[in-house]
Design a protein around this motif. Structure first.
Motif: not given
Length: 288
Positions: A108-135
């Protein structure tokens, strides 16, 4: 046909018995050949390594028995910290990863902001190495001074949850989307709400489809909990570093590595066995 012939239990034919004997002999021969070849390769590797010019120095620096015995206790105490972090992180990743996967599958279009936020989150933290996230989390968030002072292990656990939730969410989403749409339609036709359909029908079936992948992520997380040592946590890796600093010998690193292998090996074998069983079941279903 007599009554005795009808009541007699089934017995394999002589042809079937001969086939079984042939398969048993072939299996025994294969196991014997595999064992002999493994022994030959192992002996060859040992002979080659033992006759290299630097083997004596390497043996003293990495495989010193006395240093190994002295370092087992402190490293094991540090491993207990890794186990505690792993247990808490596994629960956190399961909860947060499921939430992210659910958000990404909302319709549904009403949930687009939630889908976009979840997609951005997974894209971001799958791309950043865990070591940098730890720092960033281990040193950056405490520097804001908006939270009370927490031990480094706490921030290390948060960093692992934040990172691995992105991976687990994508695996779960793939499993949930693999569930046939007719399952959702049937559930809604029975009067279930969207949330009930996800909880009762979609998520259980989706998880079963991706269990091997989820278990592989858990094995990876078992290893990566050792990275919390960069925040100063006295875990197995940090304890090994301290022992190396005291002895000027690298044997404690080998001991720490063996501890992590022992920790991961049961889950690795369970993952392989489960994957083989699921594959066998799917092949059997395909034949039928």
């Amino acid at each position: 046909m007599t009554q005795n012939a009808v009541d007699a239990p089934w017995q394999p034919s002589e042809l079937e018995l001969s086939r079984r004997r042939l398969r048993k002999r072939a299996t025994t021969k294969s196991v014997l050949i595999a064992f002999i070849s493994s022994v030959v390769v192992a002996v060859a590797v040992i002979v080659v390594v033992a006759n290299t010019p630097g083997w004596v120095a390497v043996r003293e620096m990495f495989f010193n028995p006395q240093v190994a015995l002295d370092s087992i206790g402190p490293i094991f105490q540090g491993l207990l910290v890794n186990l505690l972090v792993l247990a808490i992180a596994a629960v956190g990743v399961a909860i947060f990863g499921t939430l992210l996967a659910t958000l990404r599958t909302l319709r549904g279009p009403v949930f687009f902001p939630l889908r976009a936020m979840a997609a951005a989150y997974t894209d971001l933290f799958r791309g950043v190495p865990l070591l940098i996230v730890l720092y960033i989390i281990g040193y950056g968030i405490p520097a804001l001074m908006i939270f009370p002072r927490m031990p480094p292990a706490f921030w290390g656990t948060i960093a692992i949850i934040v990172t691995y939730s992105a991976y687990v969410a994508e695996v779960l989403r793939a499993g949930m989307e693999a569930v046939h749409p007719s399952q959702r339609v049937a559930a809604r036709s029975l009067g279930l709400s969207h949330a009930q359909t996800l909880r009762i029908v979609v998520i259980p079936q989706g998880v079963r489809k991706v269990v091997p992948a989820l278990m592989n992520d858990f094995v990876s997380m078992q290893k990566d909990v050792g990275l919390i040592s960069v925040l100063g946590v006295i875990d197995a890796v940090r304890a090994a570093q301290l022992q190396v600093a005291d002895t000027y010998n690298y044997t404690p690193y080998v001991i720490a590595g063996l501890f992590f292998i022992i920790l991961s090996w049961p889950m690795i074998r369970l993952t392989d066995g489960l994957a083989a069983r699921l594959n066998k079941r799917e092949q059997a279903g395909g034949v039928v």
